[in-house]
Design a protein around this motif. Structure first.
Motif, PDB file in Angstrom:
ATOM      1  N   VAL A  13      47.743  61.300  29.610  1.00 52.32           N
ATOM      2  CA  VAL A  13      47.905  60.076  30.383  1.00 52.32           C
ATOM      3  C   VAL A  13      48.247  60.428  31.824  1.00 52.32           C
ATOM      4  O   VAL A  13      49.111  61.272  32.073  1.00 52.32           O
ATOM      5  N   THR A  14      47.574  59.784  32.774  1.00 48.99           N
ATOM      6  CA  THR A  14      48.004  59.843  34.170  1.00 48.99           C
ATOM      7  C   THR A  14      48.649  58.507  34.508  1.00 48.99           C
ATOM      8  O   THR A  14      48.354  57.486  33.886  1.00 48.99           O
ATOM      9  N   ALA A  16      51.782  57.890  34.090  1.00 49.28           N
ATOM     10  CA  ALA A  16      52.718  57.618  32.995  1.00 49.28           C
ATOM     11  C   ALA A  16      54.064  57.112  33.475  1.00 49.28           C
ATOM     12  O   ALA A  16      54.802  56.499  32.712  1.00 49.28           O
ATOM     13  N   GLY A  21      51.839  52.288  32.734  1.00 48.45           N
ATOM     14  CA  GLY A  21      51.681  53.604  32.126  1.00 48.45           C
ATOM     15  C   GLY A  21      52.840  53.968  31.226  1.00 48.45           C
ATOM     16  O   GLY A  21      52.641  54.510  30.126  1.00 48.45           O
ATOM     17  N   SER A  22      54.069  53.690  31.650  1.00 52.88           N
ATOM     18  CA  SER A  22      55.232  54.043  30.828  1.00 52.88           C
ATOM     19  C   SER A  22      55.274  53.212  29.553  1.00 52.88           C
ATOM     20  O   SER A  22      55.672  53.708  28.495  1.00 52.88           O
ATOM     21  N   VAL A  25      52.629  54.733  27.259  1.00 51.70           N
ATOM     22  CA  VAL A  25      53.111  55.997  26.682  1.00 51.70           C
ATOM     23  C   VAL A  25      54.085  55.722  25.538  1.00 51.70           C
ATOM     24  O   VAL A  25      54.010  56.344  24.471  1.00 51.70           O
ATOM     25  N   ALA A  37      51.447  64.125  29.723  1.00 50.86           N
ATOM     26  CA  ALA A  37      51.377  63.331  30.949  1.00 50.86           C
ATOM     27  C   ALA A  37      51.221  64.235  32.155  1.00 50.86           C
ATOM     28  O   ALA A  37      51.945  65.224  32.294  1.00 50.86           O
ATOM     29  N   ALA A  47      60.151  61.333  35.936  1.00 52.62           N
ATOM     30  CA  ALA A  47      59.476  61.209  34.648  1.00 52.62           C
ATOM     31  C   ALA A  47      60.470  61.278  33.499  1.00 52.62           C
ATOM     32  O   ALA A  47      60.341  60.567  32.500  1.00 52.62           O
ATOM     33  N   LEU A  51      60.445  58.286  30.653  1.00 49.75           N
ATOM     34  CA  LEU A  51      59.625  58.665  29.516  1.00 49.75           C
ATOM     35  C   LEU A  51      60.481  59.336  28.446  1.00 49.75           C
ATOM     36  O   LEU A  51      61.452  60.023  28.758  1.00 49.75           O
ATOM     37  N   VAL A  55      57.475  63.366  25.264  1.00 49.15           N
ATOM     38  CA  VAL A  55      56.266  63.446  26.097  1.00 49.15           C
ATOM     39  C   VAL A  55      56.251  64.794  26.820  1.00 49.15           C
ATOM     40  O   VAL A  55      57.241  65.195  27.425  1.00 49.15           O
ATOM     41  N   LEU A  57      55.252  67.080  29.768  1.00 46.59           N
ATOM     42  CA  LEU A  57      54.944  66.853  31.177  1.00 46.59           C
ATOM     43  C   LEU A  57      54.215  68.045  31.783  1.00 46.59           C
ATOM     44  O   LEU A  57      54.555  69.199  31.519  1.00 46.59           O
TER      45      LEU A  57
END
Length: 307
Positions: A13-14, A16, A21-22, A25, A37, A47, A51, A55, A57
């Motif tokens: 995912v970009t 995120a 996006g969050s 996710v 991400a 992040a 997140l 996730v 990163l």
């Protein structure tokens, strides 16, 4: 969307750390996906705050080679591309930033995706690519950069067989939204009794709850393996845009408070979208479920609990 054996259980995912996006996710993690991400260098602490720790990163150094290494290293079955720079109006100094964020970064990602033989790609566009309901007419430079990236994707679709679905978003809202958008503005006004200077309010607003938007992304991903064309386009719309004056009245009914609004206190923005784009297809097996009244009541209850 449950884990699909067609694409494995790993996604990249970009965007995120953004609002939508969050939320996407969090839903993917809840559904059992292994989520990776892509984040900009120097944003790992940000992040980490928005997140879940599960996730994985990957900091992008800004180079195409760096992006190729990231995608090759995590080997996703599908990519969700939500990263972008949004500016409703730009200054001269913003031009390079908009192109780098919305065109160059996306092209680097597409190059990396086909190099790693990732078969499926979900892209994010905007209804503002269709000013005055045109086949293509950008409201602003932001919308033009989103179209420019779609044009680049055409090459990767034709030359490499990449399957792409682009979701063109309308206005979105939901709980814990940090963006300086309409609904957070109305919530603050309801809390503080501040007076709002608004346009005459005749423009139609098409608001979609963030949970419905996330559902649309997942439904689009589920449809990709059987998608007949290389690039499908879907509008993520409530299906019932309403004039701003009526939307504010519905907000007041939902929260049980009257707002102090000066209608016509400010002019319409340059190239104001008076009537949203209407010639689109919905994502297969998706329709919005959260009505505006229900969504606002839920949001307002969460605001009350914070207080």
């Amino acid at each position: 969307m449950s884990v699909d054996s067609t694409v494995g259980n790993r996604v990249l995912v970009t965007g995120a750390t953004g609002y939508i996006g969050s939320r996407l996710v969090a839903r993917l993690v809840s559904d059992g996906w292994e989520v990776h991400a892509v984040i900009r260098q120097g944003t790992k602490s940000l992040a980490a705050t928005c997140l879940t720790s599960s996730v994985r990163l990957h900091e992008h150094d800004g180079s195409t080679g760096g992006m190729i290494d990231i995608v090759a290293g995590c080997r996703p079955g599908i990519v969700y591309h939500l990263a972008s720079l949004f500016l409703s109006q730009h200054e001269a100094d913003d031009v390079a930033r908009l192109i780098n964020s919305n065109v160059v970064f996306g092209a680097q990602l597409a190059e990396a995706v086909v190099a790693a033989k990732v078969p499926f790609f979900i892209n994010t566009g905007t209804s503002w690519q269709h000013f005055k309901d045109a086949e293509y007419l950008p409201v602003n430079l932001y919308a033009a950069t989103k179209q420019a990236f779609e044009d680049i994707l055409t090459y990767y679709i034709d030359a490499h067989g990449l399957k792409v679905a682009t979701l063109l978003l309308f206005d979105t809202y939901g709980p814990e939204d940090p963006r300086p958008k309409l609904i957070p503005l109305l919530c603050r006004a309801a809390e503080t009794n501040q007076r709002l200077q608004m346009s005459p309010g005749e423009q139609l607003i098409d608001l979609v709850h963030v949970d419905d938007v996330v559902d649309a992304f997942l439904a689009a991903a589920a449809s990709l393996p059987t998608q007949s064309q290389g690039h499908a386009h879907y509008g993520v719309s409530s299906g019932s845009p309403v004039p701003l004056v009526e939307l504010v009245a519905a907000f007041e009914r939902a929260v049980g408070k009257s707002l102090h609004v000066t209608w016509g206190g400010r002019p319409y923005r340059p190239r104001e979208v008076m009537r949203p784009w209407g010639r689109f297809n919905l994502v297969p097996n998706w329709h919005p479920r959260v009505s505006f009244e229900v969504g606002i009541r839920q949001l307002w209850r969460s605001v009350d609990m914070e207080d």
